[in-house]
Design an enzyme around this catalytic site. Structure first.
Site, short mmCIF file in Angstrom:
data_model
loop_
_atom_site.label_atom_id
_atom_site.label_comp_id
_atom_site.label_asym_id
_atom_site.label_seq_id
_atom_site.Cartn_x
_atom_site.Cartn_y
_atom_site.Cartn_z
N ARG A 157 95.98 -8.58 57.61
CA ARG A 157 96.94 -8.31 56.45
C ARG A 157 97.31 -9.47 55.68
O ARG A 157 97.23 -9.62 54.33
CB ARG A 157 98.05 -7.65 57.23
CG ARG A 157 99.17 -7.25 55.96
CD ARG A 157 100.23 -6.32 56.38
NE ARG A 157 99.93 -5.31 57.31
CZ ARG A 157 100.71 -4.41 58.04
NH1 ARG A 157 102.04 -4.81 58.03
NH2 ARG A 157 100.27 -3.34 58.82
N HIS A 207 91.54 1.99 53.70
CA HIS A 207 92.71 1.30 53.86
C HIS A 207 94.01 2.14 53.96
O HIS A 207 94.67 2.71 52.90
CB HIS A 207 93.07 0.49 52.67
CG HIS A 207 93.94 -0.83 52.87
ND1 HIS A 207 93.96 -1.96 53.87
CD2 HIS A 207 95.16 -1.17 52.70
CE1 HIS A 207 94.77 -2.47 53.90
NE2 HIS A 207 95.74 -2.16 53.13
N TYR A 218 98.46 5.85 34.29
CA TYR A 218 98.15 5.50 33.19
C TYR A 218 97.04 4.65 32.95
O TYR A 218 96.74 4.15 32.00
CB TYR A 218 99.60 5.25 32.72
CG TYR A 218 100.63 6.14 32.68
CD1 TYR A 218 100.41 7.46 31.73
CD2 TYR A 218 101.87 6.02 33.18
CE1 TYR A 218 101.42 8.34 31.87
CE2 TYR A 218 102.65 7.19 33.29
CZ TYR A 218 102.57 8.28 32.61
OH TYR A 218 103.49 9.31 32.56
#
Length: 750
Positions: free
Chosen positions: A38, A84, A128
């Site tokens: 991570r 993931h 978007y």
């Protein structure tokens, strides 16, 4: 009938383990997961798993730089569904950062739409925005189809993903990385890719090159937002040698002349990771709060480019002094930390610059060998087929006969011409048009070329020298794409030294104007402009029921000291006091004065002086003026009165005063040397005079050679001086004797 076995009881599945052991084992698993999966980047490609999976998913979606864009929601969906299993917002945030040209020196994602800005505004929702890979990302993943790196199964076992990317692009140092793991962190600033490649080429040519020698190529960080790095060269070299350090990064500015002696400052670049919106707020606060007197005004005229206008208060202000002050007070100057803590084959460690580049070159050599072996295997397979095809052309009639007449043509071909199964299959799959003479010539030509290439690859795999030469050629070719003459490769951050500019104090920057400080008996304070006549008390009006308290002359640049009966000292700026109109404002609104605490005195602070402080019980000491300054509203505790005692006396001692005179409420006078009083920063002090009843009335310092003077009282302002003080001179802590005839009845020296 099948026998049904009973489930074991719940108690049989309970493990009897010490709590600390169980907790430690589980926390260790969590810590290792955070470190390796991570927070820390891999040394070989400079990526964390989430970034690697994002780029891999985009590659499978064929979002190459030459192809069209696709919605980020599609990319994020593939990433969290296949590779993931985390929150979609965190994955999208990682994708957004890869596309921000102010966050990454060489963006790995080409975004279309609102991906946020340097003002701190967030990106638009993923439904978007659209994205595709950049050329740098393609170079980072170059070779994935050639068995150059190992693959592993995904979390659900349905897909595969690369453990690391093989490409030549030096992403770890070029784009940097930051993250916080468990017990460790990483912070690597971005660098110029051309400089990193130059250093890699030098280290490739001479592996024994000392780390300090790399500094002739790697000058320092190269941030995407530019700026000026003013860290000394020796400090930069030390940071790269140890893998830990920091860099002072400043905004880039220039002075713009406006004619007739007027000017303004234009800030064109701000430090890396500084949010421009918050920076403007901090600058505006300096103006509104008047924390920097030489700063006139600021204005933000930025659009796609940074353009912040700084206007001085007057044309006489030195621009270097103004900017140095702003660097000190705002994020126009920040420190970018360096902590090259990376994963080296899964193990975290802090490495030097040379170690990072050297280990990256080892990885690239391994990738080169793996890609060469992959290509060699493909060539060997093709040469095997070509060998069979050439045999077929040389024995074309027999081959055709076998195919037409034999029931098992493949077995017959293998037996007749000693072919392999693969060769026989290739012959059987030939089309009739391939039997022409031209095709035979093409096969012969291809066989010759592949044989030569195979010979070269075998030599490359066996020769470290050839590998070094090949790597150097590939690195040099990549450097051409990111050279200093390209738009993306130009160095943006200037490496220099800070100018030697003497900073002025805030008081020195202010206009020094005379003030008369008036405080009423009930603690209402105001500052009148000019030095008024302190004797004309009737000219100053107070609220009904209030009256005069303290009055003294000062200047706007002065600090005002307020001493309270509980022994605390407070500091106020004279320029911050309310004006002379009206009755002023209560001091309690400006300082945290305790309930029932009285103000003992107010005065203008003077540096490098000493003060005599004493409590009502006759205990006191001498304190340096620097030790009474307070930085907060809560003030600074200087004298600690005992029991019910209070701070009673605060007197400034002149440099030549060598004696202390003390008089008690019992009307006993004592004189002793200043050297008998300790100089302390805080405490209860020592006994000045001994009392059976009552306490301290007054104390002051004086010069023995000049005698002790006191005011006679009345309207004549006469004073009396006693020259021979041997009768009252004694040891500190003595009782003293009755004062000279004519000493004021109020027991005050005046």
């Amino acid at each position: 009938m099948a026998k049904i076995t009973a489930e074991p009881p719940e108690t049989d599945r309970i493990l009897d383990t010490p709590f600390d052991t169980a907790l430690g084992d589980r926390y260790l698993v969590y810590a290792l997961s955070t470190i390796t999966a991570r927070s820390l980047p891999d040394l070989r490609d400079g990526l964390k798993p989430v970034h690697r999976r994002l780029l891999w998913a985009m590659r499978l979606l064929k979002l190459d730089p030459s192809q069209g864009y696709k919605k980020c929601a599609r990319v994020v969906g593939d990433v969290i569904g296949k590779y993931h299993p985390h929150g979609d917002q965190s994955v999208y945030d990682a994708l957004v950062r890869l596309a921000q040209d102010f966050a990454l020196r060489y963006p790995l994602v080409d975004g279309q739409g609102n991906f946020g800005n340097i003002d701190g505004d967030n990106a638009a929702a993923m439904r978007y925005t659209e994205a595709r890979l950049t050329a740098a990302a393609s170079e980072l993943m170059d070779g994935l189809d050639e068995a150059s790196v190992a693959f592993r199964t995904t979390y659900n076992g349905e897909e595969e993903e690369p453990e690391v990317f093989p490409g030549l692009f030096p992403n770890l140092l070029a784009n940097g990385s930051s993250g916080i793991a468990v017990g460790m962190a990483t912070s690597i600033p971005p660098h110029n890719a051309a400089e990193i490649l130059d250093a890699a080429l030098a280290l490739l040519a001479d592996p024994d090159l000392p780390g300090a020698a790399l500094m002739q190529w790697v000058k320092g960080p190269d941030f995407p937002t530019g700026g000026v790095c003013v860290e000394p060269a020796a400090s930069i070299a030390e940071s790269y040698a140890t893998g830990r350090g920091s860099f002072r990064l400043r905004a880039r500015w220039r002075k713009e002349d406006l004619g007739q002696g007027t000017w303004r400052i234009i800030i064109e670049e701000i430090p890396y990771q500084v949010v421009k919106g918050k920076l403007i707020e901090a600058l505006a606060e300096l103006v509104t709060e008047k924390k920097l007197p030489i700063l006139g005004d600021i204005d933000d005229e930025s659009d796609a480019r940074i353009r912040i206008i700084i206007e001085p208060r007057s044309r006489n202000v030195d621009p270097d002094v103004l900017m140095e002050s702003l660097f000190k007070l705002t994020d126009l100057e920040v420190r970018a930390s360096l902590n090259m803590n990376v994963l080296d084959h899964g193990r975290p460690g802090v490495l030097s610059l040379k170690q990072v580049i050297a280990k990256w070159l080892v990885h690239q050599r391994e990738v080169l060998i793996a890609r060469s072996q992959y290509r060699l295997d493909k060539i060997d397979a093709r040469l095997d087929i070509l060998g069979g095809l050439l045999i077929a052309y040389l024995n074309l009639d027999e081959v055709i006969r076998i195919i037409r007449e034999e029931d098992d043509a493949k077995a017959s071909l293998i037996a007749t011409f000693e072919l392999t199964a693969t060769q026989a299959e290739a012959i059987l799959n030939m089309r009739l048009r391939s039997l022409r003479k031209l095709e035979e010539m093409e096969i012969t030509k291809e066989n010759k070329a592949l044989t030569a290439e195979s010979r070269g690859l075998r030599a490359l795999i066996a020769s470290p020298a050839q590998q070094t030469e090949r790597l150097a050629r590939d690195l040099a070719a990549l450097r051409q794409l990111y050279g200093p003459d390209t738009v993306l490769g130009q160095r943006r951050t200037t490496i220099t030294t800070a100018p030697n500019v003497k900073l002025l104090s805030i008081e020195d920057m202010m206009d020094k104007e005379p003030l008369t400080i008036i405080t009423s008996a009930k603690g209402w304070v105001r500052a009148l402009k000019g030095h008024a006549d302190l004797a004309a008390g009737d000219a100053v009006k107070f609220k009904e029921g209030d009256g005069p308290g303290f009055a003294f002359h000062a200047h706007t640049t002065d600090k005002i000291i307020v001493a309270a009966s509980d022994g605390r000292f407070y500091t106020l700026g004279a320029d911050k006091l309310p004006g002379g109109r009206g009755f002023g404002e209560p001091l309690r609104l400006m300082i945290d004065l305790g309930e029932g605490v009285e103000i003992i005195t107010m005065m203008a602070w003077r540096p490098e002086t000493k003060l005599l402080v004493a409590a009502s019980d006759g205990r006191g000491f001498i304190v340096e003026s620097a030790d009474i300054l307070a930085e907060t509203r809560k003030g600074r505790q200087v004298l600690n009165p005992k029991d019910k005692a209070k701070l009673a006396i605060v007197r400034v001692l002149a440099p030549d005063e060598d004696m202390i005179a003390v008089i008690g409420e019992n009307r006993k006078l004592l004189v002793f040397g200043c050297d008998e009083l300790p100089v302390m920063g805080r405490g209860q002090g020592v006994a000045l005079q001994k009392y059976k009843d009552g306490g301290l009335s007054d104390a002051r310092g004086f010069v023995m050679a000049e005698g002790l003077s006191w005011a006679m009282g009345g309207t004549t302002a006469r004073t009396r001086t006693e020259s021979d003080l041997s009768f009252w001179k004694g040891a500190r802590g003595s009782a003293g004797r009755l004062p000279p005839t004519g000493f004021p009845r109020d027991n005050r020296f005046g």
